[in-house]
Design an enzyme around this catalytic site. Structure first.
Site, PDB file in Angstrom:
ATOM      1  N   HIS A  58      11.696  12.624  -1.165  1.00 22.68           N
ATOM      2  CA  HIS A  58      11.680  13.324  -2.285  1.00 22.68           C
ATOM      3  C   HIS A  58      10.265  13.205  -2.757  1.00 22.68           C
ATOM      4  O   HIS A  58       9.963  12.001  -2.768  1.00 22.68           O
ATOM      5  CB  HIS A  58      12.650  13.489  -3.340  1.00 22.68           C
ATOM      6  N   GLU A  60       9.338  12.673  -5.858  1.00 17.63           N
ATOM      7  CA  GLU A  60       9.260  11.658  -7.110  1.00 17.63           C
ATOM      8  C   GLU A  60       9.285   9.975  -6.276  1.00 17.63           C
ATOM      9  O   GLU A  60       8.852   9.300  -6.696  1.00 17.63           O
ATOM     10  CB  GLU A  60      10.486  11.702  -7.888  1.00 17.63           C
ATOM     11  N   CYS A  88      16.672  14.436  -9.050  1.00 15.83           N
ATOM     12  CA  CYS A  88      18.201  14.713  -8.712  1.00 15.83           C
ATOM     13  C   CYS A  88      18.605  13.319  -9.123  1.00 15.83           C
ATOM     14  O   CYS A  88      17.999  12.432  -9.781  1.00 15.83           O
ATOM     15  CB  CYS A  88      18.274  14.781  -7.387  1.00 15.83           C
ATOM     16  N   CYS A  91      16.743  10.321  -7.034  1.00 15.60           N
ATOM     17  CA  CYS A  91      15.397  10.218  -7.719  1.00 15.60           C
ATOM     18  C   CYS A  91      15.416   9.380  -9.257  1.00 15.60           C
ATOM     19  O   CYS A  91      14.603   8.587  -9.407  1.00 15.60           O
ATOM     20  CB  CYS A  91      14.510  11.255  -7.863  1.00 15.60           C
TER      21      CYS A  91
END
Length: 302
Positions: A58, A60, A88, A91
């Site tokens: 992801h 992040e 999410c 993260c």
């Protein structure tokens, strides 16, 4: 002071949106992130899950990893993370473990947001760290990019990406390359052996089948090297490169006119350069420097 901070937040989020656009161009869910410290950007990243086959890739998490490496510290208590969509659970957990000082995000995620939508992980008093949170910065721009992406997927009905494989087969320190027969697609071109992945077929199975059918040899697949995406005419291609080794068999060519075993440094003497395949140049560089190939951009080495 507050106005200056708001202006700075918007400027950093613009950079995160630029990262999200890069993800969009690769067929990734368009989420981008940057990490700032003392008014300077120290890391930037975008979603790469599809490209790298990595469920943790992801924006992040990638940005925080890059920032920690850049700053030579896993503690990011003085840093701020800017991301276009609400993070999410995974993260958010990385942010807590990094002791992140401040999070700024664009649009909310009612189905998966772990900061304010479904959970409040960064402000939970039961945990040993909490971070300042600012939401809604360039919210509409961030949400609009996501809507445009998913609308495109719905209109396509299915992914338009065609997956093809390529095998970097090594034997006694040399690499196998093959030249297409004239009249075939890409006729006369040198390439790594491989082919199109058929429906329901794994890339590894595709490689073994293509090597058996088109070259008459058996090869062992040692591992995934890299993935890259590019346009070939009107077709969008996802190229999956694997490291392999020759096992057995006599060459019996169908679509190819000849094969050669060459040193990495000899690859660019053929017409690979015209095909603009990043892995070729990196293989040559690694041969010259004695290191392992490192492939930047849309390529991701595993």
């Amino acid at each position: 002071m507050e106005r200056e901070r708001n202006d700075s937040d918007r400027a950093c989020m613009r950079l995160a949106l630029e990262q999200a656009e890069l993800a969009f161009a690769k067929g990734e869910v368009p989420v981008g992130a940057v990490v700032a410290l003392g008014g300077e950007i120290v890391a930037a990243a975008h979603n790469l899950r599809e490209t790298t086959f990595d469920p943790t890739a992801h924006a992040e998490t990638l940005a925080l990893r890059a920032a920690a490496l850049e700053l030579r510290s896993w503690r990011l208590s003085d840093a701020a993370l800017y991301v276009t969509k609400e993070p999410c659970i995974m993260c958010s957990g990385v942010m807590l473990n990094a002791r992140l000082g401040r999070l700024v995000y664009g649009c909310s995620d009612p189905k998966g947001g772990a900061v304010r939508s479904l959970y409040h992980l960064l402000s939970d008093p039961r945990l040993n760290h909490r971070a300042e949170v600012v939401s809604g910065v360039l919210e509409e721009e961030s949400a609009a990019l996501l809507r445009r992406f998913f609308k495109g997927l719905r209109e396509q009905g299915k992914e338009s990406i065609k997956e093809v494989t390529a095998a970097v087969i090594e034997k006694d320190g040399r690499i196998l390359i093959a030249r297409r027969k004239e009249g075939m697609q890409c006729g006369g071109k040198w390439e790594f052996p491989g082919g199109k992945v058929e429906p329901g077929e794994t890339p590894e199975a595709c490689l073994r089948r293509e090597l058996r059918e088109e070259f008459g040899i058996e090869a062992g697949i040692d591992g995934f090297i890299a993935a890259s995406e590019f346009d070939y005419g009107t077709i969008h291609i996802r190229l999956l490169a694997y490291r392999a080794h020759y096992c057995s068999g006599e060459f019996s060519l169908t679509d190819h006119a000849e094969v050669k075993w060459v040193a990495r440094s000899e690859l660019l003497q053929h017409d690979f350069a015209d095909a603009d395949i990043p892995i070729v140049k990196k293989l040559v560089e690694s041969d010259e420097t004695g290191g392992r190939p490192s492939i930047p951009g849309s390529w991701c080495v595993v």
